[in-house]
Enzyme design. Structure first.
Site, PDB file in Angstrom:
ATOM      1  N   ASN A 129       0.816  -1.225   0.000  1.00  0.00           N
ATOM      2  CA  ASN A 129       0.000   0.000   0.000  1.00  0.00           C
ATOM      3  C   ASN A 129       0.845   1.268   0.000  1.00  0.00           C
ATOM      4  O   ASN A 129       0.350   2.359   0.269  1.00  0.00           O
ATOM      5  CB  ASN A 129      -0.933   0.010   1.217  1.00  0.00           C
ATOM      6  N   ALA A 130       2.130   1.118  -0.236  1.00  0.00           N
ATOM      7  CA  ALA A 130       3.026   2.283  -0.236  1.00  0.00           C
ATOM      8  C   ALA A 130       4.058   2.117  -1.341  1.00  0.00           C
ATOM      9  O   ALA A 130       5.138   1.565  -1.134  1.00  0.00           O
ATOM     10  CB  ALA A 130       3.711   2.427   1.122  1.00  0.00           C
ATOM     11  N   GLY A 131       3.660   2.547  -2.562  1.00  0.00           N
ATOM     12  CA  GLY A 131       4.581   2.513  -3.710  1.00  0.00           C
ATOM     13  C   GLY A 131       5.080   3.916  -3.951  1.00  0.00           C
ATOM     14  O   GLY A 131       6.006   4.392  -3.284  1.00  0.00           O
ATOM     15  N   ILE A 157      11.534  -6.081  -3.619  1.00  0.00           N
ATOM     16  CA  ILE A 157      12.861  -5.683  -3.145  1.00  0.00           C
ATOM     17  C   ILE A 157      13.974  -6.388  -3.937  1.00  0.00           C
ATOM     18  O   ILE A 157      14.026  -7.618  -4.006  1.00  0.00           O
ATOM     19  CB  ILE A 157      13.016  -5.959  -1.631  1.00  0.00           C
ATOM     20  N   THR A 158      14.847  -5.571  -4.515  1.00  0.00           N
ATOM     21  CA  THR A 158      15.979  -6.087  -5.301  1.00  0.00           C
ATOM     22  C   THR A 158      17.014  -6.707  -4.363  1.00  0.00           C
ATOM     23  O   THR A 158      17.248  -6.189  -3.270  1.00  0.00           O
ATOM     24  CB  THR A 158      16.604  -4.929  -6.115  1.00  0.00           C
ATOM     25  N   HIS A 337      14.217  -4.987 -35.884  1.00  0.00           N
ATOM     26  CA  HIS A 337      14.465  -6.431 -35.968  1.00  0.00           C
ATOM     27  C   HIS A 337      13.214  -7.198 -36.410  1.00  0.00           C
ATOM     28  O   HIS A 337      13.320  -8.359 -36.823  1.00  0.00           O
ATOM     29  CB  HIS A 337      14.930  -6.978 -34.617  1.00  0.00           C
ATOM     30  N   GLU A 362      12.920   3.505  -8.881  1.00  0.00           N
ATOM     31  CA  GLU A 362      13.450   4.774  -8.355  1.00  0.00           C
ATOM     32  C   GLU A 362      12.442   5.911  -8.553  1.00  0.00           C
ATOM     33  O   GLU A 362      12.805   7.068  -8.734  1.00  0.00           O
ATOM     34  CB  GLU A 362      14.814   5.123  -8.992  1.00  0.00           C
ATOM     35  N   GLU A 366       5.785   9.613 -13.668  1.00  0.00           N
ATOM     36  CA  GLU A 366       4.839  10.625 -13.170  1.00  0.00           C
ATOM     37  C   GLU A 366       5.345  11.246 -11.862  1.00  0.00           C
ATOM     38  O   GLU A 366       5.167  12.444 -11.633  1.00  0.00           O
ATOM     39  CB  GLU A 366       3.447  10.012 -12.960  1.00  0.00           C
TER      40      GLU A 366
HETATM   41  C1  LIG Z   1      11.734  -4.866 -10.533  1.00  0.00           C
HETATM   42  C2  LIG Z   1      11.508  -3.912  -9.422  1.00  0.00           C
HETATM   43  C3  LIG Z   1      12.507  -3.692  -8.483  1.00  0.00           C
HETATM   44  C4  LIG Z   1      12.281  -2.836  -7.390  1.00  0.00           C
HETATM   45  N1  LIG Z   1      13.234  -2.707  -6.421  1.00  0.00           N
HETATM   46  C5  LIG Z   1      12.908  -2.055  -5.260  1.00  0.00           C
HETATM   47  C6  LIG Z   1      13.802  -2.065  -4.143  1.00  0.00           C
HETATM   48  O1  LIG Z   1      14.903  -2.615  -4.207  1.00  0.00           O
HETATM   49  N2  LIG Z   1      13.406  -1.443  -2.986  1.00  0.00           N
HETATM   50  C7  LIG Z   1      12.203  -0.818  -2.871  1.00  0.00           C
HETATM   51  O2  LIG Z   1      11.912  -0.289  -1.799  1.00  0.00           O
HETATM   52  N3  LIG Z   1      11.342  -0.763  -3.925  1.00  0.00           N
HETATM   53  C8  LIG Z   1      11.665  -1.378  -5.106  1.00  0.00           C
HETATM   54  N4  LIG Z   1      10.790  -1.361  -6.165  1.00  0.00           N
HETATM   55  C9  LIG Z   1       9.520  -0.665  -6.032  1.00  0.00           C
HETATM   56  C10 LIG Z   1       9.377   0.574  -6.904  1.00  0.00           C
HETATM   57  O3  LIG Z   1      10.129   1.623  -6.350  1.00  0.00           O
HETATM   58  C11 LIG Z   1       7.880   0.895  -7.011  1.00  0.00           C
HETATM   59  O4  LIG Z   1       7.325  -0.099  -7.860  1.00  0.00           O
HETATM   60  C12 LIG Z   1       7.604   2.279  -7.538  1.00  0.00           C
HETATM   61  O5  LIG Z   1       7.941   3.253  -6.578  1.00  0.00           O
HETATM   62  C13 LIG Z   1       6.129   2.484  -7.929  1.00  0.00           C
HETATM   63  O6  LIG Z   1       5.258   2.022  -6.943  1.00  0.00           O
HETATM   64  P1  LIG Z   1       4.030   1.068  -7.378  1.00  0.00           P
HETATM   65  O7  LIG Z   1       4.609  -0.015  -8.241  1.00  0.00           O
HETATM   66  O8  LIG Z   1       3.329   0.663  -6.144  1.00  0.00           O
HETATM   67  O9  LIG Z   1       3.129   1.959  -8.300  1.00  0.00           O
HETATM   68  P2  LIG Z   1       1.920   2.944  -7.820  1.00  0.00           P
HETATM   69  O10 LIG Z   1       2.455   3.908  -6.845  1.00  0.00           O
HETATM   70  O11 LIG Z   1       0.749   2.124  -7.440  1.00  0.00           O
HETATM   71  O12 LIG Z   1       1.618   3.703  -9.177  1.00  0.00           O
HETATM   72  C14 LIG Z   1       0.729   3.194 -10.179  1.00  0.00           C
HETATM   73  C15 LIG Z   1       0.594   4.279 -11.251  1.00  0.00           C
HETATM   74  O13 LIG Z   1       0.002   5.473 -10.671  1.00  0.00           O
HETATM   75  C16 LIG Z   1       0.841   6.585 -10.900  1.00  0.00           C
HETATM   76  N5  LIG Z   1       0.766   7.508  -9.771  1.00  0.00           N
HETATM   77  C17 LIG Z   1       0.857   7.222  -8.450  1.00  0.00           C
HETATM   78  N6  LIG Z   1       0.783   8.331  -7.710  1.00  0.00           N
HETATM   79  C18 LIG Z   1       0.668   9.366  -8.580  1.00  0.00           C
HETATM   80  C19 LIG Z   1       0.570  10.788  -8.439  1.00  0.00           C
HETATM   81  N7  LIG Z   1       0.583  11.374  -7.248  1.00  0.00           N
HETATM   82  N8  LIG Z   1       0.463  11.527  -9.579  1.00  0.00           N
HETATM   83  C20 LIG Z   1       0.472  10.948 -10.796  1.00  0.00           C
HETATM   84  N9  LIG Z   1       0.564   9.619 -10.989  1.00  0.00           N
HETATM   85  C21 LIG Z   1       0.655   8.843  -9.904  1.00  0.00           C
HETATM   86  C22 LIG Z   1       2.227   6.007 -11.061  1.00  0.00           C
HETATM   87  O14 LIG Z   1       3.101   6.893 -11.763  1.00  0.00           O
HETATM   88  C23 LIG Z   1       1.945   4.720 -11.836  1.00  0.00           C
HETATM   89  O15 LIG Z   1       1.812   5.006 -13.193  1.00  0.00           O
HETATM   90  C24 LIG Z   1      11.028  -2.169  -7.289  1.00  0.00           C
HETATM   91  C25 LIG Z   1      10.044  -2.356  -8.255  1.00  0.00           C
HETATM   92  C26 LIG Z   1      10.258  -3.232  -9.306  1.00  0.00           C
HETATM   93  C27 LIG Z   1       9.149  -3.453 -10.307  1.00  0.00           C
END
Ligand SMILES: Cc1cc2nc3c(=O)[nH]c(=O)nc-3n(C[C@H](O)[C@H](O)[C@H](O)COP(=O)(O)OP(=O)(O)OC[C@H]3O[C@@H](n4cnc5c(N)ncnc54)[C@H](O)[C@@H]3O)c2cc1C
Length: 380
Positions: A129-131, A157-158, A337, A362, A366
């Site tokens: 719940n915290a991306g 988490i990588t 290709h 990272e 957006e």
């Molecule tokens: C392969 C991989 C490796 C990773 N490694 C790590 C790691 O080592 N450590 C770690 O802590 N995390 C890691 N992450 C997590 C990564 O940082 C998150 O996936 C990223 O921050 C986005 O969060 P979410 O996937 O929950 O997307 P969400 O936050 O759910 O976003 C979904 C969509 O909504 C958009 N959105 C959300 N909020 C807004 C806003 N305010 N305004 C406009 N658009 C918005 C986003 O841009 C996106 O298009 C990894 C992710 C992946 C896929």
């Protein structure tokens, strides 16, 4: 004005390129096919001093600044973005706060072994719940005597299966919002800490997954820096990591471009190489131009950062620009290709699957645009 890399950085670039081509490239197929990070690379990179090139020499780093970090990441990503993911986290996200805010004991116990390739680090911020809204983390750390008790789950988490320790963000005081978030160094073998793998579309050679903490007792000495400052530490690490992320994007874009240029010269249709058709030649011209522009921007931002500029606007700009560029270039490589690119053994389909991730990690495009807009004074 001097737009060139210094002699030291050029030598480092040549050495890393040779290492990437000779030592990393032969491992890529198996690592990607088996979805396994080749851990044997970590001590090798550590011994050569290539793991954390930006860190000070007193901790075993290369003292080469962010420019050195970008050189390493770009060259490795030209060979394999998945393997680069694990290395990037080790030399940035997972260890930067330790370098900036750790005690000398913590640095000797965690940072030095990470720089030398004796320990693998991970960065645990994201939750279900915290991306993008990283401040919404639900993981908690409760003080009990000389320990903190951590409960919660991290995802994506990588370095998950391969890490020796993780820097975890947890709320120590929920009532204080971001000022109630703290960071902890948690050893992989701590009882109550379990990991699970998450399979992905691309970057197969990177180990990615879920961390669960169930009544995980961590010595109070493993609190990093001050209680309540963890969110700030994580954002600082993320800002610098965005510059390295741009280097990874440019490395993959370069690889996709090189493969496409070669293919356009070899593949003949209608009695001539497809590169002689203006439609294909212009695609390649655009790819080459945009990569040059992104690389110039990258090294300018890395240089600024090394001058002590926080790059609060420039870091998200170069991350956003370069990651979208990598996605565009990788898609163009697929078009050039055509059928051959779509086959499982084609290298460009890997670049395409890997590049599409760069929009997300990272901080998404957006979120970079949001930060840039704030820096432009459009809103708070
Ligand atoms: C392969 C991989 C490796 C990773 N490694 C790590 C790691 O080592 N450590 C770690 O802590 N995390 C890691 N992450 C997590 C990564 O940082 C998150 O996936 C990223 O921050 C986005 O969060 P979410 O996937 O929950 O997307 P969400 O936050 O759910 O976003 C979904 C969509 O909504 C958009 N959105 C959300 N909020 C807004 C806003 N305010 N305004 C406009 N658009 C918005 C986003 O841009 C996106 O298009 C990894 C992710 C992946 C896929």
């Amino acid at each position: 004005m001097d737009f060139d890399l210094s002699e030291v950085h050029k030598m480092f670039q040549a050495a890393v390129r040779e290492f990437a081509e000779k030592e990393v490239a032969p491992l890529v197929k198996e690592a990607e096919d088996t979805e396994t990070f080749p851990v044997q690379l970590v001590p090798k990179l550590g011994e050569l001093g290539y793991l954390c090139p930006s860190y000070p020499e007193e901790y075993g780093g290369g003292g080469l600044g962010k420019i050195g970090d970008c050189v390493l990441v770009e060259e490795l990503a030209r060979i394999c973005a998945g393997i680069t993911s694990g290395i990037m986290v080790q030399g940035g996200l997972a260890t930067y706060a330790l370098l900036s805010h750790g005690t000398e004991e913590q640095k000797q116990a965690y940072l030095v072994p990470a720089v030398q390739g004796r320990k693998i680090a991970a960065f645990g911020l994201t939750e279900a719940n915290a991306g993008s809204d990283a401040a919404a983390i639900e993981t908690t750390a409760r003080r009990e005597g000389g320990y903190y008790i951590i409960n919660g789950t991290k995802i994506y988490i990588t370095n998950d299966l391969i890490c020796d320790f993780v820097l975890v963000a947890a709320a120590t005081d929920k009532s204080k919002g971001t000022r109630g978030i703290s960071t902890f160094l948690v050893d992989r073998d701590t009882p109550g800490f379990t990991v699970a793998i998450m399979r992905k579309l691309g970057t197969h050679s990177a180990s990615t997954g879920e961390f669960a903490f169930e009544d995980c007792r961590v010595p109070a000495d493993n609190l990093l820096g001050e209680e309540g400052r963890g969110y700030k530490y994580m954002l600082e690490a993320l800002n610098g990591a965005r510059i390295s992320h741009a280097a990874r994007s440019i490395g993959v874009a370069q690889a996709a471009f090189e493969a496409s240029l070669n293919y356009a010269k070899q593949r003949a249709q209608f009695g001539q190489p497809i590169g002689r058709f203006q439609a294909i030649a212009f695609k390649l011209s655009t790819m080459a131009t945009e990569i040059e522009a992104a690389r110039s921007f990258l090294y300018r931002v890395a240089w600024l950062y090394d001058q002590g500029n926080e790059c609060r606007k420039e870091a998200p700009m170069v991350k956003y620009f370069s990651s979208e560029l990598a996605i565009r270039v990788a898609e163009e490589a697929m078009r050039i290709h055509a059928g051959a690119g779509y086959l499982a053994e084609s290298v460009v389909q890997r670049y395409f699957r890997d590049a599409i991730l760069f929009h997300t990690t990272e901080g998404t495009t957006e979120i970079q645009q949001l930060v840039i807009s704030r820096e432009l004074g459009l809103f708070d």
